[in-house]
Design an enzyme around this catalytic site. Sequence first.
Site, PDB file in Angstrom:
ATOM      1  N   CYS A 188       0.843  -1.313   0.083  1.00 41.06           N
ATOM      2  CA  CYS A 188       0.011   0.049  -0.063  1.00 41.06           C
ATOM      3  C   CYS A 188       0.895   1.320  -0.055  1.00 41.06           C
ATOM      4  O   CYS A 188       0.544   2.212  -0.583  1.00 41.06           O
ATOM      5  CB  CYS A 188      -0.949   0.090   1.264  1.00 41.06           C
ATOM      6  SG  CYS A 188      -2.275  -1.221   1.079  1.00 41.06           S
ATOM      7  N   HIS A 227      18.334  -2.178   4.529  1.00 44.04           N
ATOM      8  CA  HIS A 227      16.947  -1.637   4.249  1.00 44.04           C
ATOM      9  C   HIS A 227      15.941  -2.802   4.093  1.00 44.04           C
ATOM     10  O   HIS A 227      14.954  -2.918   4.718  1.00 44.04           O
ATOM     11  CB  HIS A 227      17.030  -0.885   3.135  1.00 44.04           C
ATOM     12  CG  HIS A 227      15.527  -0.326   2.606  1.00 44.04           C
ATOM     13  ND1 HIS A 227      15.005   0.766   3.253  1.00 44.04           N
ATOM     14  CD2 HIS A 227      14.667  -0.871   1.800  1.00 44.04           C
ATOM     15  CE1 HIS A 227      13.673   1.046   2.608  1.00 44.04           C
ATOM     16  NE2 HIS A 227      13.601   0.055   1.765  1.00 44.04           N
TER      17      HIS A 227
END
Length: 350
Positions: free
Chosen positions: A41, A89
């Site tokens: 999203c 990350h």
Amino acid sequence: VHYTNAPLSVRERLAVSGHDLNRALQSLKPRVREGLILSTCNRTEVYAVLGPNAPAHLLHDFLAEWGGLPGAQVRDLAHQREDRDAVSHALRVASGLDSMVLGEDQIQAQVKRSLAVARENRALGPALERLGAAALTCGKRVRTLTKLGRHSVSLESLAVRAATHRFGSLRDRDIVILGAGDVGRLVARHLRHAGALRITVTSRSLDRAGDVARAADAVARPLAELADALTTADVVFCCTSAPHPVLTTDWLAHRLAMRAGAPLLCMDLGMPRDVDPAVATLPGVEVVTLDALADVAAAHRADRLAEVPAAEKIVAGETARYLDWLTSRTVGNGRNAAGDRYTMPTAPND
């Protein structure tokens, strides 16, 4: 690209929905040695092993082509990480440290699905296969060894809280859930916990709508009956994976005429958006987007910040472990460990 640096109008162009992931990977594969796409999203990320002569903007160009956007615009918005930064990350993402809702656990399932599809498309190689395993292990350790995931808050639960705040209580409100996928299922569950009693689930698949409805003591209706369901609805949670808006201005305006001016709250959790932005201009209609939920998420972030240092320490340890493996593998094969670049473009973030 990420919710912290790219507007919703850009993120939805670059989103790779589940039914498009195979096509996107097939487009990516000829350009890279290994590839993985993670699209949720609030982010679209491309992880790749590139050859030593690959142009630095290769992945930016891939995203630009996918979204039909100018390459310069994507290069301005997206952030590229390489080597240790890219590995770290990936592990932070799987641990919920990079999420709008700090510590949310849905990202683990999303990473697993992305890995599975990349594997099916033969896009993974040893480096990204091992990186995916490391990311999932790191996420599990963060949730086990810290309190970051305790009393987990998700985007779906925040959407329900936002709707509850608008009305004070959802107990006597008519609620429609549009979409019966994972997001719709979670919304239904949180609505029941919030005390909602009048819930209707509608989907292209009546069987899937029925599954979600049974778990939430709700009613299932076919998508063809959406107009009837919205005639009396107070709130509609839009959770489909459609590539274009499902609720358009013209379609909804005709249905609003039958509501006698009753207000309608549209919670748009789709990526790309399920609700045409122009719908917000219709009288009596309020649209809450994913970006609007960022403010709600920020209010819950402070309670979890104390756990971040411990989680980051786990990420650092697992990053070092992965890079040790990578170095031993490349050196052991007689190859220069710096010969390949392990890189991914994503947004600069907190």
